[in-house]
Design a protein around this motif. Structure first.
Motif, PDB file in Angstrom:
ATOM      1  N   TYR A 153       8.109 -12.233  19.853  1.00 43.87           N
ATOM      2  CA  TYR A 153       8.813 -10.992  20.206  1.00 43.87           C
ATOM      3  C   TYR A 153       8.832 -10.088  18.971  1.00 43.87           C
ATOM      4  O   TYR A 153       9.164 -10.543  17.872  1.00 43.87           O
ATOM      5  N   VAL A 154       8.449  -8.839  19.147  1.00 49.82           N
ATOM      6  CA  VAL A 154       8.378  -7.881  18.044  1.00 49.82           C
ATOM      7  C   VAL A 154       9.599  -6.966  18.106  1.00 49.82           C
ATOM      8  O   VAL A 154       9.803  -6.265  19.104  1.00 49.82           O
ATOM      9  N   TYR A 155      10.390  -6.967  17.041  1.00 48.13           N
ATOM     10  CA  TYR A 155      11.573  -6.104  17.008  1.00 48.13           C
ATOM     11  C   TYR A 155      11.165  -4.629  16.965  1.00 48.13           C
ATOM     12  O   TYR A 155      10.191  -4.261  16.291  1.00 48.13           O
ATOM     13  N   ASP A 156      11.910  -3.834  17.670  1.00 48.81           N
ATOM     14  CA  ASP A 156      11.722  -2.380  17.631  1.00 48.81           C
ATOM     15  C   ASP A 156      12.637  -1.815  16.539  1.00 48.81           C
ATOM     16  O   ASP A 156      13.704  -1.266  16.810  1.00 48.81           O
ATOM     17  N   LEU A 157      12.181  -1.966  15.304  1.00 47.39           N
ATOM     18  CA  LEU A 157      12.990  -1.531  14.159  1.00 47.39           C
ATOM     19  C   LEU A 157      13.150  -0.011  14.151  1.00 47.39           C
ATOM     20  O   LEU A 157      12.274   0.716  14.653  1.00 47.39           O
ATOM     21  N   PRO A 158      14.221   0.497  13.587  1.00 43.31           N
ATOM     22  CA  PRO A 158      14.301   1.944  13.350  1.00 43.31           C
ATOM     23  C   PRO A 158      13.087   2.407  12.551  1.00 43.31           C
ATOM     24  O   PRO A 158      12.624   1.711  11.640  1.00 43.31           O
ATOM     25  N   THR A 159      12.569   3.540  12.885  1.00 42.95           N
ATOM     26  CA  THR A 159      11.292   4.003  12.307  1.00 42.95           C
ATOM     27  C   THR A 159      11.350   4.201  10.792  1.00 42.95           C
ATOM     28  O   THR A 159      10.301   4.224  10.148  1.00 42.95           O
ATOM     29  N   LYS A 160      12.523   4.307  10.239  1.00 42.54           N
ATOM     30  CA  LYS A 160      12.597   4.513   8.791  1.00 42.54           C
ATOM     31  C   LYS A 160      12.113   3.279   8.023  1.00 42.54           C
ATOM     32  O   LYS A 160      11.810   3.382   6.823  1.00 42.54           O
ATOM     33  N   PHE A 161      12.033   2.146   8.708  1.00 39.86           N
ATOM     34  CA  PHE A 161      11.585   0.926   8.050  1.00 39.86           C
ATOM     35  C   PHE A 161      10.079   0.697   8.175  1.00 39.86           C
ATOM     36  O   PHE A 161       9.550  -0.235   7.558  1.00 39.86           O
ATOM     37  N   ASN A 162       9.384   1.520   8.950  1.00 40.92           N
ATOM     38  CA  ASN A 162       7.928   1.330   9.055  1.00 40.92           C
ATOM     39  C   ASN A 162       7.187   2.648   9.328  1.00 40.92           C
ATOM     40  O   ASN A 162       6.514   3.180   8.453  1.00 40.92           O
ATOM     41  N   LYS A 163       7.313   3.210  10.514  1.00 39.37           N
ATOM     42  CA  LYS A 163       6.496   4.361  10.894  1.00 39.37           C
ATOM     43  C   LYS A 163       6.758   5.593  10.033  1.00 39.37           C
ATOM     44  O   LYS A 163       5.826   6.350   9.718  1.00 39.37           O
ATOM     45  N   ASP A 164       7.999   5.798   9.661  1.00 39.98           N
ATOM     46  CA  ASP A 164       8.297   6.964   8.821  1.00 39.98           C
ATOM     47  C   ASP A 164       7.642   6.845   7.445  1.00 39.98           C
ATOM     48  O   ASP A 164       7.301   7.860   6.821  1.00 39.98           O
ATOM     49  N   LEU A 165       7.469   5.619   6.987  1.00 46.17           N
ATOM     50  CA  LEU A 165       6.791   5.428   5.705  1.00 46.17           C
ATOM     51  C   LEU A 165       5.337   5.877   5.793  1.00 46.17           C
ATOM     52  O   LEU A 165       4.791   6.447   4.838  1.00 46.17           O
ATOM     53  N   LEU A 166       4.702   5.646   6.931  1.00 40.06           N
ATOM     54  CA  LEU A 166       3.328   6.097   7.114  1.00 40.06           C
ATOM     55  C   LEU A 166       3.251   7.612   7.232  1.00 40.06           C
ATOM     56  O   LEU A 166       2.313   8.238   6.724  1.00 40.06           O
ATOM     57  N   SER A 167       4.232   8.188   7.913  1.00 41.94           N
ATOM     58  CA  SER A 167       4.246   9.654   8.054  1.00 41.94           C
ATOM     59  C   SER A 167       4.430  10.345   6.710  1.00 41.94           C
ATOM     60  O   SER A 167       3.917  11.451   6.492  1.00 41.94           O
ATOM     61  N   ASN A 168       5.165   9.682   5.812  1.00 35.79           N
ATOM     62  CA  ASN A 168       5.404  10.240   4.478  1.00 35.79           C
ATOM     63  C   ASN A 168       4.552   9.521   3.425  1.00 35.79           C
ATOM     64  O   ASN A 168       5.023   9.214   2.320  1.00 35.79           O
ATOM     65  N   GLU A 265      18.238  -4.242   2.065  1.00 37.60           N
ATOM     66  CA  GLU A 265      19.607  -4.500   2.513  1.00 37.60           C
ATOM     67  C   GLU A 265      19.892  -3.805   3.834  1.00 37.60           C
ATOM     68  O   GLU A 265      20.507  -4.396   4.737  1.00 37.60           O
ATOM     69  N   ARG A 266      19.449  -2.579   3.991  1.00 33.50           N
ATOM     70  CA  ARG A 266      19.690  -1.842   5.228  1.00 33.50           C
ATOM     71  C   ARG A 266      18.943  -2.470   6.406  1.00 33.50           C
ATOM     72  O   ARG A 266      19.449  -2.522   7.532  1.00 33.50           O
ATOM     73  N   MET A 267      17.743  -2.953   6.151  1.00 26.99           N
ATOM     74  CA  MET A 267      16.992  -3.599   7.220  1.00 26.99           C
ATOM     75  C   MET A 267      17.696  -4.876   7.675  1.00 26.99           C
ATOM     76  O   MET A 267      17.839  -5.129   8.883  1.00 26.99           O
ATOM     77  N   LEU A 268      18.162  -5.684   6.750  1.00 24.50           N
ATOM     78  CA  LEU A 268      18.835  -6.934   7.108  1.00 24.50           C
ATOM     79  C   LEU A 268      20.160  -6.676   7.820  1.00 24.50           C
ATOM     80  O   LEU A 268      20.562  -7.455   8.699  1.00 24.50           O
ATOM     81  N   GLU A 269      20.844  -5.613   7.465  1.00 27.52           N
ATOM     82  CA  GLU A 269      22.077  -5.255   8.169  1.00 27.52           C
ATOM     83  C   GLU A 269      21.789  -4.972   9.642  1.00 27.52           C
ATOM     84  O   GLU A 269      22.578  -5.317  10.522  1.00 27.52           O
ATOM     85  N   TRP A 270      20.650  -4.358   9.913  1.00 25.63           N
ATOM     86  CA  TRP A 270      20.279  -4.062  11.303  1.00 25.63           C
ATOM     87  C   TRP A 270      19.881  -5.342  12.032  1.00 25.63           C
ATOM     88  O   TRP A 270      20.302  -5.576  13.170  1.00 25.63           O
ATOM     89  N   VAL A 271      19.096  -6.185  11.407  1.00 25.52           N
ATOM     90  CA  VAL A 271      18.582  -7.391  12.072  1.00 25.52           C
ATOM     91  C   VAL A 271      19.709  -8.376  12.383  1.00 25.52           C
ATOM     92  O   VAL A 271      19.727  -8.998  13.453  1.00 25.52           O
TER      93      VAL A 271
END
Length: 545
Positions: A153-168, A265-271
């Motif tokens: 199962y693939v978590y749908d993380l907030p985009t700031k942890f992956n996709k936004d990094l690619l956009s920026n 830290e922010r990612m682990l707080e979400w998970v």
């Protein structure tokens, strides 16, 4: 009536035929009455013949001749018969024939051999299992389940942890843009300048792939993975698509320790707030680290201490991580191959490259590709560089402080293709991306630290490593560089060919396909890694039960 008084059938037929011709001369063929007249004549003739009874044996031959003549007559005058009218008669004949055959068989006396054969057949039939007995020799084969170890199962993380990094992507590095590095799903831009090295039909499989882009490659592939599930209740493993290496790339320098830890830290707080995290305290979760493990193992909160403390955070104590270089003393870490420049889509492309590598003429005994690090005192790379430049007849050198060597330049590929062995000192860690570039070209790696191959890539490279690589202690080489030539000269052409063949056969296992479906029936580096993760988590689940 006496036989002599019986009129001859031949004469009767002749008389009837003359009458027939007389009538025919009076009526035209075109007239419709002619058809009925023919039928009437034929029926009369058949009745006439049927009424003649063969009372004496001398007339039997005449009757046979009469029947033959009748057949000739019937052929010359077509007559349609109803097949359905003949069917009962045919059935009766077949039944009668079968009865006759059976009577003949019943009437035959059985000899001893026939009786013995019957007894053997009966004994074999008695040995057959009855319907109410279990059939022990018959096994029902279950259909093959390609996801027998479970699903991810693939978590749908907030985009700031992956996709936004690619956009920026322009901000991922303080010195240069990283947009090329993360393009094409992490494969990077199409490779150029390979016209004289790579055949035209294989150039579409080559990209300038960044050595730290595996996080993007794994996320891209797992999103379309055959064993992915959208229902977390059916999951054996949970993948966290956090680009940890990209997230810290721009903050590894000129920042405080606290700033470097914030993305993790922010990612682990979400998970930890997800319902399936607490089911097994994160022990069925995993992620991919594109950078070396040492970038995530800061021991103190001192700002001068390099890296982040991501892997030392309490919430990470049970999470499995894939990394391009693992900590040999950490059981929760597994090393996976660095991405190379070759990304085949079909098995045929791999076979064609393997054939090219196998048949390549190699003009150099060994080679060294790298750059000297002036800031490091007594740098071992400089030791190898100077030695190779003096061994011009045996060693080919690519000085990356002069030539462009970033992410697999043509000069690097050509040097490995032209050499039997390639010297591999350690890089920022014990391993280097160059190790896989070397093996991809069929060149045999020569290591100088045990940490470069021991406990590394055990899922992807064959064992023992001595079968396809060479080890020399770096301290001994530093004291006497001539050891390099002396050791390598001991390998015969047959030894080199055997070692190269092992690398060629294992090639699909340390490559990343450019297709979301992998490389046909072969498992690439991604497939092997995820399969092993699922298998490991399945075993853990069975042990808990």
């Amino acid at each position: 009536m006496l036989p002599s008084e019986n009129p001859s059938p031949r004469k009767a037929f002749k008389k009837l035929r003359n009458s027939f011709h007389l009538i025919k001369s009076q009526v035209g063929f075109h007239h419709c009455k002619w058809f009925f007249l023919i039928i009437l004549i034929q029926v009369t003739f058949i009745l006439f013949l049927a009424g003649t009874s063969p009372l004496a044996t001398p007339l039997q031959h005449q009757h046979q001749h009469q029947h033959q003549h009748q057949k000739r007559f019937q052929i010359s005058i077509p007559h349609k018969q109803n097949k359905d009218d003949q069917l009962p008669h045919r059935i009766h004949q077949k039944k009668q024939s079968r009865d006759q055959v059976q009577n003949l068989q019943d009437s035959k006396p059985e000899n001893d051999q026939q009786k013995q054969s019957k007894d053997q057949i009966q004994n074999l039939q008695d040995l057959k299992p009855k319907n109410d007995q279990p059939k022990q020799l018959v096994q029902v084969q279950e259909p093959y389940d390609e996801c027998e170890s479970g699903r991810v199962y693939v978590y749908d993380l907030p985009t700031k942890f992956n996709k936004d990094l690619l956009s920026n992507c322009h901000d991922l590095d303080p010195w240069s843009s990283r947009c090329n590095a993360v393009s094409n799903g992490g494969l990077g831009p199409k490779a150029t300048g390979l016209d004289l090295i790579v055949p035209e039909n294989l150039r579409s499989a080559w990209y300038w792939t960044d050595m730290y882009s595996a996080e993007v490659i794994y996320h891209e592939r797992i999103s379309n993975y055959k064993c992915r599930t959208l229902d977390p209740q059916n999951a054996t493993a949970f993948y966290i698509p956090f680009y940890a290496g990209l997230a810290i790339g721009k903050i590894l320098w000129f920042t405080t320790a606290k700033e470097r830890d914030q993305p993790s830290e922010r990612m682990l707080e979400w998970v930890k707030d997800q319902p399936y995290w607490n089911r097994n305290n994160g022990s069925d979760h995993f992620l991919m680290l594109g950078r070396l493990t040492w970038a995530f193992r800061r021991k103190t909160d001192d700002d001068s201490d390099w890296g982040t403390s991501f892997l030392r955070m309490p919430l990470m104590k049970n999470v499995l991580r894939l990394s391009v270089e693992k900590n040999p003393w950490d059981d929760l870490e597994v090393s996976v191959p660095y991405p190379t420049a070759f990304h085949p889509q079909f098995e045929l492309e791999i076979k064609q490259w393997q054939d090219l590598v196998r048949s390549r003429h190699r003009s150099s005994h060994f080679c060294f590709v790298g750059a000297v690090r002036k800031k490091i005192k007594n740098d071992f790379r400089e030791v190898l560089m100077n030695y190779c430049k003096n061994e011009t007849g045996s060693c080919k050198v690519v000085d990356c402080s002069v030539a462009h060597c970033y992410d697999g330049a043509p000069a690097i590929l050509e040097a490995f293709l032209d050499s039997d062995f390639c010297l591999q000192p350690k890089g920022d860690g014990f391993t280097r991306r160059s190790m896989f570039d070397c093996m991809l070209a069929g060149s045999i790696p020569v290591y100088f630290w045990e940490g470069s191959f021991k406990s590394q890539y055990q899922w992807h490279l064959p064992l023992p490593s001595e079968d396809y690589s060479v080890y020399m202690d770096h301290n001994e080489v530093r004291n006497d560089t001539s050891i390099v030539r002396k050791v390598l000269d001991k390998f015969t052409k047959e030894d080199v060919k055997r070692m190269r063949e092992i690398l060629i056969d294992a090639m699909p296992k340390y490559l990343y396909a450019r297709s979301n479906q992998g490389i046909g029936s072969s498992n690439d580096a991604f497939d092997i890694a995820i399969n092993e993760v699922l298998r490991r988590f399945k075993q853990q689940s069975e042990q808990r039960q």
